[in-house]
Design an enzyme around this catalytic site. Structure first.
Site, PDB file in Angstrom:
ATOM      1  N   SER B  42       0.804  -1.222   0.000  1.00  0.00           N
ATOM      2  CA  SER B  42       0.000   0.000   0.000  1.00  0.00           C
ATOM      3  C   SER B  42       0.834   1.268   0.000  1.00  0.00           C
ATOM      4  CB  SER B  42      -0.944   0.012   1.204  1.00  0.00           C
ATOM      5  OG  SER B  42      -0.193   0.067   2.395  1.00  0.00           O
ATOM      6  N   LYS B  86       0.637   4.578   6.868  1.00  0.00           N
ATOM      7  CA  LYS B  86       0.062   5.369   5.783  1.00  0.00           C
ATOM      8  C   LYS B  86       0.621   6.788   5.874  1.00  0.00           C
ATOM      9  CE  LYS B  86      -3.060   2.249   4.443  1.00  0.00           C
ATOM     10  NZ  LYS B  86      -2.228   1.098   4.235  1.00  0.00           N
TER      11      LYS B  86
END
Lengths: 205, 159
Positions: B42, B86
């Site tokens: 990701s 993230k």
């Protein structure tokens, strides 16, 4: 460091003749020893304070800590009387355990401490009414809400003065910082905090 | 009898030393910095798929010095036992525009509420982030990534 030999009368450190040697140590050494003793004492005191501070911080982070409960949103479980005369002295102080954070496994009716979702510096104490997958009925809006994965629905025991999931919705379980097990202060209210189920408000999935 | 007393004293000293090291280890790993292994698709191309060893620091999020562009470790709102990595795209009050590549490429704009942050993975096509589970409360942030240690050819600080 040897400052005198048996039989000698001259101090090896300051090189002066001292008739008191070897039975008593020379005065130059006594001065140094007392300086060192004070220095050692201060140093060991600092080290001990630092060690106990570290141990206290670790224990309160990993195992359990004592927190004061303010406000009356959990009356009558905590702070049953609003005693503004005594102020924070009459607040309930509770034992919060952190073992539940190993697996984030909670049960219905647990009283938990969590960070507020709108201000991470504030901590709130409320009771878990719904776990992931439960359907919660909100009589206010005549709506039924399903608690999402990884979240829980919390409400205070005193619904009229409690800011809880009825206002800000279900909260992520990651915000939970501990579970309240006992009241430790004031002494006349020392007891175990029981789980209370609200059967009429939630239905399991 | 005296031997037992000496043995007990020795055991106590060793236990205290062990406790001291354990507490130092805990405080460093939760309040200063620690190395972490991150893997997954990701955050490509910033972080590798097969795994990087990253140094995480735990000071910035406590003093509130986190802003857009920081790579942070966040406890997942979907599963509190998992920590995801993230990038912060918007903080409270920001207006964030995002699109979901697999959902018909529709564009949405949202204002990040008070006390929340909007996080997205660098690889928008293979990342489950705020576009799926919404803005996350600031209290879920665990730390900030600031340095990469392994693999050695990408040794250096992270943007």
């Amino acid at each position: 460091m040897s400052t005198y030999l048996i039989g000698q009368k001259t101090c090896m450190n300051c090189k002066t003749l001292n008739p008191q040697l070897p039975l008593q140590p020379c005065r130059c050494i006594l001065g140094e020893i007392s300086n060192m003793a004070a220095h050692n004492f201060l140093w060991s005191l600092t080290k001990n304070c630092f060690t106990f501070g570290l141990i206290g911080l670790t224990v309160s982070d990993r195992y359990a800590s004592i927190v004061p409960v303010r406000g009356s949103s959990m009356s009558p479980t905590f702070n049953p009387t609003t005693d503004s005369f005594m102020g924070s002295l009459s607040d309930d102080h509770v034992l919060m355990e952190k073992f539940c954070l190993q697996k984030y496994k909670f049960s219905h009716g647990d009283v938990i401490v969590f960070c507020s979702p709108s201000n991470h510096k504030e901590k709130h104490v409320k009771r878990i009414i719904g776990l992931p997958g439960d359907w919660i009925g909100t009589p206010m809006t005549n709506d039924v809400v399903k608690v999402p994965n990884g979240h829980c629905w919390v409400e205070g025991d005193n619904p009229s003065s409690s800011l809880d999931s009825r206002s800000f919705g279900p909260i992520p379980l990651g915000l939970v910082k501990g579970r309240v097990t006992h009241i430790l202060w004031p002494p006349q209210r020392v007891r175990h905090v029981e789980r209370k189920n609200h059967q009429k408000r939630h239905s399991p999935s | 009898m005296r031997r037992w007393g000496l043995l007990a004293k020795e055991a106590l000293t060793q236990t205290l030393t062990f406790a001291r090291f354990f507490c130092l280890f805990h405080v460093t790993n939760h309040y200063l910095w620690s190395p972490t292994l991150v893997f997954g698709p990701s955050m490509l191309p910033t972080l590798n798929l097969t795994g990087d060893v990253i140094l995480a620091e735990y000071v910035s999020h406590r003093v509130g010095r986190l802003g857009p562009g920081d790579i942070v470790f966040v406890r997942s709102p979907v599963d509190p036992n998992k920590i995801v990595t993230k990038r912060i795209v918007g903080v409270e009050g920001d207006r964030v525009t995002y699109f979901k590549p697999r959902n018909g490429d529709s564009c949405h704009t949202v204002v990040v509420p008070k006390g929340h942050v909007w996080i997205q993975g660098d690889n928008l096509y293979a990342s489950r982030d705020s576009r799926q589970f919404g803005p996350v409360p600031y209290g879920l942030i665990e730390g900030k990534a600031f340095f990469r240690v392994w693999p050695p050819n990408s040794f250096g600080s992270l943007g």
